[in-house]
Design an enzyme around this catalytic site. Structure first.
Site, short mmCIF file in Angstrom:
data_model
loop_
_atom_site.label_atom_id
_atom_site.label_comp_id
_atom_site.label_asym_id
_atom_site.label_seq_id
_atom_site.Cartn_x
_atom_site.Cartn_y
_atom_site.Cartn_z
N LEU A 99 0.84 -1.21 0.00
CA LEU A 99 0.00 0.00 0.00
C LEU A 99 0.87 1.25 0.00
CD1 LEU A 99 -2.62 -1.21 2.62
CD2 LEU A 99 -3.04 -0.86 0.17
N HIS A 123 -0.06 -12.39 8.48
CA HIS A 123 1.13 -12.89 7.82
C HIS A 123 1.41 -14.31 8.34
CE1 HIS A 123 4.98 -12.54 5.73
NE2 HIS A 123 5.47 -13.23 6.75
N ASN A 178 -3.03 -6.56 9.04
CA ASN A 178 -2.60 -7.56 8.06
C ASN A 178 -2.39 -8.88 8.78
OD1 ASN A 178 -1.54 -8.68 5.61
ND2 ASN A 178 0.53 -8.42 6.42
C1 GAR Z 1 -2.53 -16.31 4.14
O1 GAR Z 1 -1.77 -17.40 4.59
C2 GAR Z 1 -1.90 -15.00 4.59
O2 GAR Z 1 -1.26 -15.10 5.83
C3 GAR Z 1 -0.89 -14.79 3.50
O3 GAR Z 1 -1.55 -15.15 2.29
C4 GAR Z 1 -2.47 -16.20 2.60
C5 GAR Z 1 -3.80 -15.84 2.02
O4 GAR Z 1 -4.68 -16.93 2.06
N1 GAR Z 1 -0.44 -13.43 3.47
C6 GAR Z 1 0.83 -13.08 3.23
O5 GAR Z 1 1.70 -13.89 2.96
C7 GAR Z 1 1.11 -11.58 3.32
N2 GAR Z 1 2.51 -11.33 3.31
P1 GAR Z 1 -6.24 -16.72 1.85
O6 GAR Z 1 -6.43 -15.94 0.54
O7 GAR Z 1 -6.79 -18.10 1.76
O8 GAR Z 1 -6.78 -15.96 3.03
#
Ligand code: GAR
Length: 206
Positions: free
Chosen positions: A93, A109, A107
């Protein structure tokens, strides 16, 4: 009870969005999802929103991050969103957007930040790095978003073991199960004022 108005930003399959939507079905949950925004028209998460009648929008990202942030803010404002929850949203962002929603962006992570975070660390790459490091433990983190990627104050974390023979898939599934529990709970704490951005920032400085 007045419910806090959430925008959820997504790029992919949206299992965390689903966990948030499921939590909001409880009339005592202190928040509701008023809009879902994806930067990708083909994100399955959009389908999950539409299924339960939540407005779903696509905001395509242009080369100009400030302009993209402005268009995103317009959509959020049109829906009266007060809080922004990133749930697998893979764009960084614009700092002006982050400032505009200061202390109101969360967020999730898939690691125990600050370990395995930062630019380029998302989804499977995080689990790959955890496995390659030989770490015995991983988990997930919900944190406030600041201009520095994955470095904002931590709201909540959950831990899982890394087991012998784990693959990216098995570890990701164990972490995802915790994410789906942790994110709705972290949102509850933040929107009810149990956890405050300014308090956490002050603590970080101490
Ligand atoms: C999740 O595991 C989230 O923690 C990660 O993407 C996935 C989304 O899954 N986010 C990151 O890695 C951010 N840096 P989803 O679309 O099934 O919720």
């Amino acid at each position: 009870m007045r419910r806090a108005r959430l925008a959820v930003l997504v790029s992919g399959r949206g299992t965390n969005l689903q966990a948030i939507l499921d939590a909001t079905r409880d009339p005592d949950y202190p928040a509701e999802v008023v809009v879902v925004v994806s930067d990708r028209p083909d994100a399955y998460a959009l389908e999950r929103a539409r299924r339960v009648g939540v407005p779903a929008h696509v905001v395509l990202w242009s080369k100009d991050p400030e302009e993209s942030g402005r268009r995103l803010a317009q959509v959020l404002e049109a829906h009266g969103a007060e809080w922004v929850c990133l749930a697998g949203f893979l764009r960084i962002l614009d700092p002006r957007f982050v400032e505009r929603y200061r202390g109101r962006i969360l967020n999730i992570h898939p690691s125990l930040l600050p370990a395995f975070g930062g630019k380029g660390m998302y989804g499977e790459r995080v689990h790959q790095a955890v496995l390659a490091s030989g770490a015995r433990e991983s988990g997930c983190t919900v944190h406030f978003v600041t201009a520095e990627v994955d470095a904002g104050p931590v709201v909540a974390q959950a831990r899982v073991p890394v087991l012998p023979g784990d693959t990216v898939e098995t570890l990701a599934a164990r972490v995802a199960e915790q994410e789906h529990r942790l994110y709705p709970e972290a949102i509850r704490r933040v929107v009810t004022g149990q956890v405050r951005f300014d308090d956490l920032v002050a603590e970080q400085r101490r």
